[in-house]
Motif scaffolding. Structure first.
Motif, PDB file in Angstrom:
ATOM      1  N   GLU A 661       9.336  42.016  10.832  1.00 52.03           N
ATOM      2  CA  GLU A 661      10.178  42.375   9.193  1.00 52.03           C
ATOM      3  C   GLU A 661      11.481  43.555   9.964  1.00 52.03           C
ATOM      4  O   GLU A 661      12.649  43.912   9.077  1.00 52.03           O
ATOM      5  CB  GLU A 661       8.977  43.018   8.585  1.00 52.03           C
ATOM      6  CG  GLU A 661       9.798  43.494   7.078  1.00 52.03           C
ATOM      7  CD  GLU A 661       8.165  44.231   6.511  1.00 52.03           C
ATOM      8  OE1 GLU A 661       8.065  45.332   6.664  1.00 52.03           O
ATOM      9  OE2 GLU A 661       8.170  44.490   4.898  1.00 52.03           O
ATOM     10  N   GLU A 664      14.583  42.359  10.622  1.00 50.49           N
ATOM     11  CA  GLU A 664      14.753  41.440   8.748  1.00 50.49           C
ATOM     12  C   GLU A 664      14.523  40.283   9.531  1.00 50.49           C
ATOM     13  O   GLU A 664      15.466  39.352   8.999  1.00 50.49           O
ATOM     14  CB  GLU A 664      16.394  41.983   8.389  1.00 50.49           C
ATOM     15  CG  GLU A 664      15.995  43.042   7.942  1.00 50.49           C
ATOM     16  CD  GLU A 664      17.003  43.962   7.063  1.00 50.49           C
ATOM     17  OE1 GLU A 664      18.328  42.799   7.909  1.00 50.49           O
ATOM     18  OE2 GLU A 664      17.851  44.921   6.417  1.00 50.49           O
ATOM     19  N   LYS A 666      12.993  36.198   9.575  1.00 54.81           N
ATOM     20  CA  LYS A 666      12.122  36.168   8.020  1.00 54.81           C
ATOM     21  C   LYS A 666      11.763  34.851   8.839  1.00 54.81           C
ATOM     22  O   LYS A 666      12.277  34.339   9.211  1.00 54.81           O
ATOM     23  CB  LYS A 666      13.292  35.698   7.349  1.00 54.81           C
ATOM     24  CG  LYS A 666      14.848  36.283   6.303  1.00 54.81           C
ATOM     25  CD  LYS A 666      13.250  37.653   5.035  1.00 54.81           C
ATOM     26  CE  LYS A 666      14.527  38.380   4.331  1.00 54.81           C
ATOM     27  NZ  LYS A 666      14.232  39.880   5.533  1.00 54.81           N
ATOM     28  N   GLU A 668      10.037  30.942   7.950  1.00 51.70           N
ATOM     29  CA  GLU A 668      10.407  30.569   7.329  1.00 51.70           C
ATOM     30  C   GLU A 668       8.902  29.429   6.711  1.00 51.70           C
ATOM     31  O   GLU A 668       7.236  29.736   7.652  1.00 51.70           O
ATOM     32  CB  GLU A 668      11.136  29.353   7.888  1.00 51.70           C
ATOM     33  CG  GLU A 668      11.990  29.794   8.399  1.00 51.70           C
ATOM     34  CD  GLU A 668      13.235  30.275   7.228  1.00 51.70           C
ATOM     35  OE1 GLU A 668      12.702  30.191   5.941  1.00 51.70           O
ATOM     36  OE2 GLU A 668      14.020  30.950   7.537  1.00 51.70           O
ATOM     37  N   ALA A 772       4.730  34.385   5.108  1.00 52.27           N
ATOM     38  CA  ALA A 772       6.383  33.661   5.137  1.00 52.27           C
ATOM     39  C   ALA A 772       5.827  32.788   3.289  1.00 52.27           C
ATOM     40  O   ALA A 772       5.209  32.716   2.885  1.00 52.27           O
ATOM     41  CB  ALA A 772       5.843  32.326   5.958  1.00 52.27           C
TER      42      ALA A 772
END
Length: 954
Positions: A661, A664, A666, A668, A772
């Motif tokens: 995190e 950053e 992400k 999916e 997610a």
RNA sequence: GGGCGGUUAGCUCAGCGGUAGAGCACUACGUUGACAUCGUAGUGGCCACUGGUUCGAUCCCAGUACCGCCCA
């Protein structure tokens, strides 16, 4: 919304559980993607029960298996339920009624009482279910079963009737464990044998007619140590009150001391003088010549050993007590009973079981007394009469200072094993009563064959030995209980005592036309009904879909302690009823103890309450601890410190996501495995392939500890310690392609961590999974991976990263030992790198720089004086710290390493120089040894060179 | 008394033919851009004892001692 600092188990667990339940995640067949089924029957906890650590352990193991199989796409069923626990439930409800000021059970009557029990069950019977849910147990809760459910009841009755009709169930008089408090027979499982301070009394049984014999005692060498004329035989007992029921005195056939009086009669030294009973002195293998006097009184109706002796020798077994454990007060006057007994002992009167049972040989003065009071009186009376064995004791009168010689009775203090009812707490009495029995000898064969022939496997294997030993010596199984709560025995009696066994009264009546029938008031042992658990919960005798699909079940997970009580009985019962073994594998797990290995008990105050642990550390920490400790066999010693340690492991996992995190990254809905070009990424993907194989192999063989340890070492030791650290320079760097690839790898690897950990730690993994957006399925239903290490491992990448990690370790270690400040970045010199080393270093320079805290790296032709030397495969590295390092300290560091290497290599050389080793050892072992030796000797020469340089410095 | 196990690092335990591992604890250092519920490095073992089999034994076999558990 940024992630919390740690996983908030208390908040998340309930929320996650609700979600699982909402989507029916644990229903039979949920997430099935193939035809194969996998079914586990829960060992039904007691309906009055609440979760203790034993349950927590047992259910954690089951849950790991079932979640793993469910993720693999098997059609799974984890069948939950409770048993009705005859005594325990009756006790709980009676207590509650007493507290509420309601009439007693006996005043209320059977139907009204049973209504109360059902009311209680509806209100409180679900406690343990909710507690199991808190543990994360993924049972199909909609199918929750109960041994008193209507369907189950019908199944139990049907089985009883069928077995009765086949002659596998009969009514008879046998010695059983009797609980005088609850006034019922109880099972061995409900008896706790506890060592208590007891006494051994010694009494003289005078020979009939004043006869005498020469009593001679000898030492080991045969020398006479005692010779006297006796007119009695000396008997030791811990239970004098049972003397009243003695049927004989037994000695070992080889015991020469008593050879001359075998077959004679002796007198039981208690009761009215006029009617002293005479009993025979017999021989039997049972008495131990070296124990006590070597002579044993035989009271067949009150002792399990004596019972066997009495049966072998056709000695009458006189019952002395009533159902409350008091001395009997029924029957004819003692004088009459004693006369009959004497006639029997003399052989002038025949006897049968019923005749003996009706006789009351308790003299009037003891009738109605409690058994312990009777004991006191018997002792006092015998002693008073001078028939206690005595010894001379010298005492000094404190006032007159005169010596007194006194004869006092011999009473030994002796620890004895005494049976106690686990619910009632009272001393259990072996009691001769009429009970219903399963003639186990008739149904044991198939249960033995099933294991012998491998259709059912018991793990660990020692369990099979115990199973055989027990089943090969099996005793009839007493299945009746004098209780109200339970399955009432489906047998009716007419006035002549004839039996009519049928599922219903109407059917029984039809068999007994015109007769007045009374139903047997007793109920069946709870274990009889739970013996039908596998088929009963699946709807048998109806031919249900589930029965066809899931039976025989796959694995039974239970404690070592109930192998006999439950497992063996289920094997016998299922085989007797439907002709199939109920499970393929029986996994017997350890018993849970406290950290000192002691049994947890409320009185000891060492109970670990799993719910308190879950509150404090979360269910995952408890589960991981238990999985980690679940080795085959032995005892599981649980301590809170360990649990705390594995809570920390959860936090570590949590933080690896917080790392993602932070950068950053992400996640999916799906994070596919990249096909990396970067060595680092290739490496961790290979490691993941390896750990999956380890976990699968471990779970397949029920080595839960190996699975947990492999995951711990992978997640913490590989992913967090190395991969995450190595990824930092890339994630912070400018190479967009490398960055993208590493991000993708990280996402995939962390996803794999969640998947692989989920069976053991379902909550935290499900929570992280849900971070997610739009995951197609909850983690509980996510596909378990099927890749293999062979597919994923890139040998070159493995070698390279192993080299890099080894180098960093060595540099760090050398730095730390030489007291180079951790914050100080140093220069590194590279000497004589071969091509592989050169390439490996170049490719991973930034990683090495960062983790080994290197400022610059330059090639040098030789190691300068006054430098730290680090030897690696295909290279020598040096950290020049002229003036900074302590030469002596570096010398000793290197010498120590050298010493260890020399020793190891010495061993290897020794082996290789032994022609027999090279001849007889496996070629790969020889080859491996050679390789190790080459590498080691290379390192030795490098260290030696370094030592030479140091010597030049000073 | 019979049966089944166990004895490996300070603790709890894995390993079970190729020369010993983990977690915790302990020691030293450390607020390095995920994590102090942390990081780095380290200390610590004649694998109970005695024999045997083997080129080689913590591992297999036999015996001894001690400790558990189950059944008497």
């Amino acid at each position: 919304m940024p992630m919390e600092k740690t996983f908030n188990a208390a908040e998340a667990e309930a929320r996650i559980s609700a979600k699982w339940e909402a989507i029916g995640a644990f229903r039979a067949g949920a997430n099935a993607s193939r035809d194969e089924t996998f079914c586990i029957m829960i060992p039904p906890p007691n309906v009055t029960g609440s979760l203790h650590v034993g349950h927590a352990f047992n259910n954690t193991i089951q849950d790991i298996l079932i979640r793993w199989k469910r993720m693999q796409g098997f059609d799974t069923l984890w069948q939950p339920g409770q048993d009705h626990a005859g005594i325990a439930t009756q006790l709980v409800v009676e207590r509650q009624m007493a507290a509420a000021g309601l009439p007693k059970r006996t005043d209320m009557g059977r139907p009204a009482f049973l209504e109360k029990v059902w009311e209680w069950k509806e209100e409180s019977g679900g406690t343990i279910i909710n507690q199991l849910k808190r543990l994360g147990a993924s049972c199909d809760w909609d199918r929750n079963a109960f041994t008193m459910d209507a369907g189950f009841h019908d199944a139990v009755i049907k089985v009883f009737v069928e077995m009765y009709n086949k002659g596998q169930i009969y009514r008879g008089k046998r010695l059983v464990n009797w609980d005088p408090h609850f006034e019922t027979a109880i099972s061995d499982l409900e008896v706790e044998n506890i060592e208590v301070a007891g006494h051994m009394w010694h009494f003289k049984y005078p020979l009939a007619g004043g006869e005498t014999y020469e009593y001679v005692e000898r030492d080991e060498d045969g020398n006479v140590t005692l010779r006297e004329t006796r007119d009695y035989i000396s008997i030791a007992t811990t239970r004098p009150e049972t003397m009243l029921g003695d049927g004989a005195v037994a000695v070992h056939p080889s015991d020469e001391r008593y050879a001359s009086i075998i077959g004679k009669l002796c007198e039981i030294p208690v009761g009215p003088k006029a009617q002293r009973r005479l009993i025979p002195i017999i021989t039997d293998e049972y008495p131990d010549k070296n124990f006590g006097s070597g002579a044993v009184k035989i009271t067949g109706a009150h002792d399990f050993n004596d019972y066997q002796v009495a049966k072998r020798n056709n000695i009458p077994m006189y019952s002395l007590m009533d159902t409350k454990g008091a001395m009997r007060a029924d029957g004819r006057p003692y004088a009459d009973e004693a006369a009959t007994a004497q006639a029997i002992a003399n052989g002038t009167e025949s006897f049968d079981e019923a005749k003996i049972a009706a006789m009351n040989l308790v003299p009037e003065e003891y009738r109605g007394l409690d058994r312990f009071e009777a004991r006191k009186r018997v002792i006092a009376d015998i002693t008073h009469e001078g028939l206690a064995v005595t010894k001379l004791v010298k005492s000094i009168d404190p006032e007159t200072n005169s010596e007194h010689l006194q004869l006092i009775p011999v009473v030994e203090d002796k620890p004895i094993m005494q049976p106690f009812g686990d619910r009632s707490g009272v001393v259990i009495e072996p009691m001769l009563t009429d009970q219903w029995f399963v003639d186990t000898a008739k149904i044991v064969g198939p249960a033995l064959d099933a294991v012998r022939e491998g259709r059912t496997k018991i793990m660990p294997e020692s369990g099979e030995k115990v199973y055989f030993h027990w089943l090969e010596n099996i005793e009839p199984w007493c299945i009746s209980r004098q209780l109200w709560w339970g399955h009432q025995i489906p047998v009716w009696f007419d006035e002549d005592g004839n039996q009519y066994c049928a599922p219903t009264e109407a059917e029984a009546q039809a068999m007994a036309l015109g007769k007045q029938l009374t139903r047997d008031p007793d109920v069946l042992d709870t274990w009889f009904s739970s013996g039908l658990w596998p088929i009963g919960t699946l709807g048998w005798p109806s031919n249900t879909l589930e029965l066809n699909k899931y039976f025989p079940t796959n694995t039974l997970v239970t404690g070592q302690d109930i192998l006999f009580f439950w497992v063996a009985r289920m094997m016998m019962m299922q085989l007797a009823v439907v002709g199939k073994e109920p499970f393929g594998t029986v996994y017997l797990h350890q018993l849970v103890r406290d950290e000192k290995g002691e049994k947890m008990s409320k009185t000891r105050g060492n109970v670990i309450d799993p719910l308190v642990i879950i509150d404090e550390y979360g269910a995952d920490a408890l589960r991981f601890t238990m999985a980690q400790m679940a080795a085959l066999g032995g005892v599981l010693k649980l301590s809170e410190d360990r649990i705390k340690g594995y809570r920390n492991f959860g936090t570590k996992l949590w933080n690896s996501f917080s790392f993602a995190e932070h950068y950053e990254i992400k996640f999916e809905a799906e994070n596919p495995r990249p096909t990396p070009t970067n060595t680092l990424n290739k490496w961790i993907i290979g490691e993941t392939g390896k750990v999956l194989e380890e976990v699968d192999a471990a779970l397949t063989t029920y080595r839960f500890n190996d699975a947990a340890n492999a995951l711990y070492a992978f997640v913490w030791g590989k992913v967090c310690d190395w991969f995450v650290e190595f990824s930092k320079p890339i994630l912070q760097g400018d190479d967009a392609a490398a960055k993208a690839e590493t991000e993708a790898t990280l996402k995939w690897v962390l996803d794999q961590c969640l998947i692989l950990l989920h069976p053991i730690m379902p909550f935290i993994t499900e929570e992280l999974w849900a971070m997610a957006p739009d995951r197609p399925k909850m983690l509980a239903h996510t596909d378990w991976p099927t890749y293999t290490a062979a597919e994923l491992v890139d040998d070159a990448a493995m070698r390279e990263m192993t080299w890099v990690i080894g180098l960093i370790d060595d540099i760090r270690s050398a730095r730390a030992q030489m007291h180079v400040p951790a914050g100080l970045k140093v220069d590194l010199l590279m000497v004589g790198l071969d091509d592989t080393a050169k390439a490996a270093f170049a490719a991973n320079e930034t990683l090495i720089f960062r983790l080994a805290r290197i400022e610059t790296a330059n090639t040098a032709s030789e190691v300068p004086k006054g430098a730290i030397t680090v030897a690696a495969e295909g290279a020598v590295f040096a950290i020049p710290l002229a003036g900074l390092i302590d030469v002596d300290e570096e010398k000793s560091r290197l010498s120590k390493a050298l010493e260890k290497l020399e020793k190891d290599m010495g061993g290897l050389r020794g082996r290789l120089n032994n022609p027999k080793f090279v001849e007889s050892a496996k070629p790969e072992v020889v080859e491996e040894t050679r390789e190790k030796l080459v590498l080691g000797e290379d390192e030795i020469s490098k260290i030696k060179a370094a030592l030479v340089r140091l010597a030049e410095v000073g």
